[in-house]
Scaffold this active site. Sequence first.
Site, PDB file in Angstrom:
ATOM      1  N   GLU A  47       4.883  15.763  -5.539  1.00  0.00           N
ATOM      2  CA  GLU A  47       5.138  14.918  -4.376  1.00  0.00           C
ATOM      3  C   GLU A  47       5.178  13.466  -4.825  1.00  0.00           C
ATOM      4  OE1 GLU A  47       3.404  13.483  -0.030  1.00  0.00           O
ATOM      5  OE2 GLU A  47       2.075  14.557  -1.407  1.00  0.00           O
ATOM      6  N   ASP A  72       1.602   8.391  -7.318  1.00  0.00           N
ATOM      7  CA  ASP A  72       1.539   7.120  -6.600  1.00  0.00           C
ATOM      8  C   ASP A  72       0.983   6.075  -7.551  1.00  0.00           C
ATOM      9  OD1 ASP A  72       0.864   5.036  -4.477  1.00  0.00           O
ATOM     10  OD2 ASP A  72       1.527   6.677  -3.193  1.00  0.00           O
ATOM     11  N   ASP A 121       9.080   4.298   1.354  1.00  0.00           N
ATOM     12  CA  ASP A 121       9.508   2.987   1.845  1.00  0.00           C
ATOM     13  C   ASP A 121      11.027   3.010   1.992  1.00  0.00           C
ATOM     14  OD1 ASP A 121      10.235   0.251   2.123  1.00  0.00           O
ATOM     15  OD2 ASP A 121       8.394  -0.346   1.105  1.00  0.00           O
ATOM     16  N   ASP A 157      10.826   9.349   8.776  1.00  0.00           N
ATOM     17  CA  ASP A 157      10.998   9.000  10.184  1.00  0.00           C
ATOM     18  C   ASP A 157      12.107   7.980  10.347  1.00  0.00           C
ATOM     19  OD1 ASP A 157       9.289   7.009   8.860  1.00  0.00           O
ATOM     20  OD2 ASP A 157       9.275   6.050  10.839  1.00  0.00           O
TER      21      ASP A 157
END
Length: 219
Positions: A47, A72, A121, A157
């Site tokens: 991920e 990350d 982002d 989204d």
Amino acid sequence: MSRKKLVRFKQNEENPNVVQDGKPIFETIKGNWNTQQFQNEHPIVVELACGRGEFTVGLARQFSDQNFIGVDIKGSRIWKGSSTATAEGIHNVAFLRTQIELLDRFFAEDEIAELWITFPDPFPRDGDEKRRLTSPRFLEMYKPLLKSEGILHFKTDNTDLFNYSLELFQSRTDIEVLGFTHDFYQSEWKDDHFGIQTRYEKMFSEKGEKIKYLKCRFI
């Protein structure tokens, strides 16, 4: 730097499920995740921009026959997922602290079975296109790392980012789009995330934002 962050960074240094600069494994892990980190031959699912690791850890809880890696750059975020996995005794999960544009320094060709890009982002300005995790620059990096028939999943989204990504994917002759939806929770693919929602996804959904999703593979 706050005392809380210092404590978390110290725990990251000590926790074996965190791979980061300063640890010997950081320099040798490429092509060796199964042998050096997990000590098994299970498929590897990655991920990107995993944040606090809710999704990475959630998948690891459900699928003990797969290995999950959250990537990350933010150590304080990775700490949350790392600590949760440690507390629950989940051994098929790890976290890589690095910039995503350096991903090919840590994974070898055909080492990844599935890749998830979850709520990245959007970098909405045209001049920032190359920073989007679904841009041609990143797709060229992912392509050799994914196994043949390996699946790339994308959830967001952000409507503009989704439409940009979908149009780009559909225009490429080396990508097969397997399915997409502008309303994930009303679609036939709603079970593809196995009921796992991150804090941010819940927040977006509660605000009435529809979640967009697509899955594809490189040909």
